[in-house]
Scaffold this motif. Structure first.
Motif, short mmCIF file in Angstrom:
data_model
loop_
_atom_site.label_atom_id
_atom_site.label_comp_id
_atom_site.label_asym_id
_atom_site.label_seq_id
_atom_site.Cartn_x
_atom_site.Cartn_y
_atom_site.Cartn_z
N GLU A 165 70.80 88.42 48.30
CA GLU A 165 71.22 89.48 47.37
C GLU A 165 70.01 90.06 46.64
N ALA A 166 69.07 89.18 46.26
CA ALA A 166 67.87 89.66 45.58
C ALA A 166 67.04 90.54 46.50
N THR A 172 67.00 97.97 48.05
CA THR A 172 67.69 99.15 47.53
C THR A 172 66.88 99.84 46.46
N ALA A 173 66.29 99.02 45.57
CA ALA A 173 65.46 99.59 44.50
C ALA A 173 64.23 100.28 45.08
N ARG A 174 63.64 99.66 46.12
CA ARG A 174 62.47 100.27 46.74
C ARG A 174 62.82 101.61 47.39
N ALA A 181 60.59 109.29 44.32
CA ALA A 181 59.22 109.80 44.40
C ALA A 181 59.15 111.01 45.34
N ALA A 182 59.86 110.91 46.49
CA ALA A 182 59.87 112.04 47.42
C ALA A 182 60.52 113.27 46.78
#
Length: 343
Positions: A165-166, A172-174, A181-182
């Protein structure tokens, strides 16, 4: 009758009289009582079964004296028995015998017949209880080991699920960060492009506004050949409606003032024509062009918009310039002169 082994040394057995002194031994009903309770006979390994009766003791005494005599002619006598504590193995057995209310003969007979010494029975019971305790302890240990293994498996599965899960949350966060950013880069690019376009439009507007207050001659190296109002059969209206600037084909044609191109293309007797509208609504017509540099948009005074030619109804290459105010033609020469141009 089976013979018995001699009594072990150290036991409390009184010395029996010899056969010559006592003669025959005749047990009576008082000296021999029936056995009480249920008894088991323990079989001995590698030999004859041990006798548990007082008669066996008498037999041993008789054999030791020199033979077995009949007991019919002898009086009844009492005999002494060995100590039960020595034979049975301890004071506990003697206490059990005294407390049972039976005589020594009956207790000895009972103990020897069953083949089980009370202390040995206790020891067997203790050994069984110890074995049972060890089995239960082993079962508890195995149960605890299985429970510990199950807890370890559960904890490991929980840790793996938490780690997965981590990782998923991190991925997902990345991805979200990369997408943000894009998007930010694209937004900045759009803003930069919009800012650039706005700056260019503003610069163009400023240039046009600046050139609106200034004017330029429509061409250079020219010769005026026909003026506004000249009459003749060459013009359909019977008179000339513009000002002709005779010049070699390909000579640049320039905007006399800042404005926007409203029309560019073929126009019959005018040949290729460009119409420039000034901010005040005045239209400037450029006719008989050999080529057109612009076909729309805003231009400033002095910008090249085409080339001198001889297209349409002409007798030679030249620029036919018309000035129309409110839809009607006016003298181009007077209009250019009024704007400070030296034609």
């Amino acid at each position: 009758m089976a013979s018995n082994s001699p009594a072990p040394e150290g036991t409390d057995v009184q010395e029996q009289p010899t056969a010559g002194a006592w003669g025959e031994w005749n047990p009576t009903e008082d000296s021999v009582r029936p056995l009480r309770g249920k008894h088991r006979v323990l079989k001995q390994r590698g030999g004859l079964a041990r006798s548990s009766t007082v008669l066996g003791v008498g037999v041993i005494a008789a054999v030791g004296a020199g033979g077995i005599a009949t007991a019919q002619d002898r009086p009844q006598v009492a005999i002494s028995l060995p100590s039960l504590s020595g034979v049975l193995g301890g004071e506990d057995d003697a206490a059990d015998t005294a407390g049972s209310g039976t005589d020594a003969v009956g207790v000895r007979a009972e103990g020897t017949r069953t083949g089980i010494v009370p202390r040995q029975a206790d020891r067997s019971a203790d050994a069984g209880e110890l074995l049972r305790s060890r089995i239960l302890q082993q079962a508890d240990s195995q149960h605890e080991a299985a429970a510990a293994q199950e807890r370890a498996e559960t904890e490991r599965a929980a840790q793996e699920a938490a780690a997965k899960e981590a990782r998923e949350a991190q991925e997902t966060a990345r991805k979200a960060a990369e997408a943000a950013a894009a998007e930010q880069v694209a937004k900045e690019a759009r803003e930069a492009e919009e800012a650039k376009a706005a700056a260019e439009a503003k610069a163009e507007q400023e240039r046009v506004a600046k050139s609106a207050g200034s004017y330029a001659l429509p061409t250079s190296a020219y010769t005026l050949t026909s003026h506004y109002g000249d009459s003749g059969s060459m013009w359909s209206s019977g008179h000339h409606t513009g000002l002709d600037f005779a010049a070699p084909t390909g000579t640049p044609v320039k905007a006399v003032g800042g404005g926007k191109i409203t029309s560019a293309g073929w126009s019959g007797a005018y040949g290729y024509r460009i119409v420039l509208e000034l901010p005040d609504g005045t239209e400037i017509w450029y006719c008989h062009l050999s080529s057109m540099s612009v076909t729309g948009g805003s231009v400033a005074a002095g910008d090249t918009i085409g080339r001198v030619g001889a297209t349409g109804n002409v007798t030679g290459p030249h620029l036919h310039l018309e000035v129309r105010v409110g839809g009607s033609t006016v003298d181009p020469l007077a209009w250019l002169t009024a704007r400070g141009l030296n034609v």
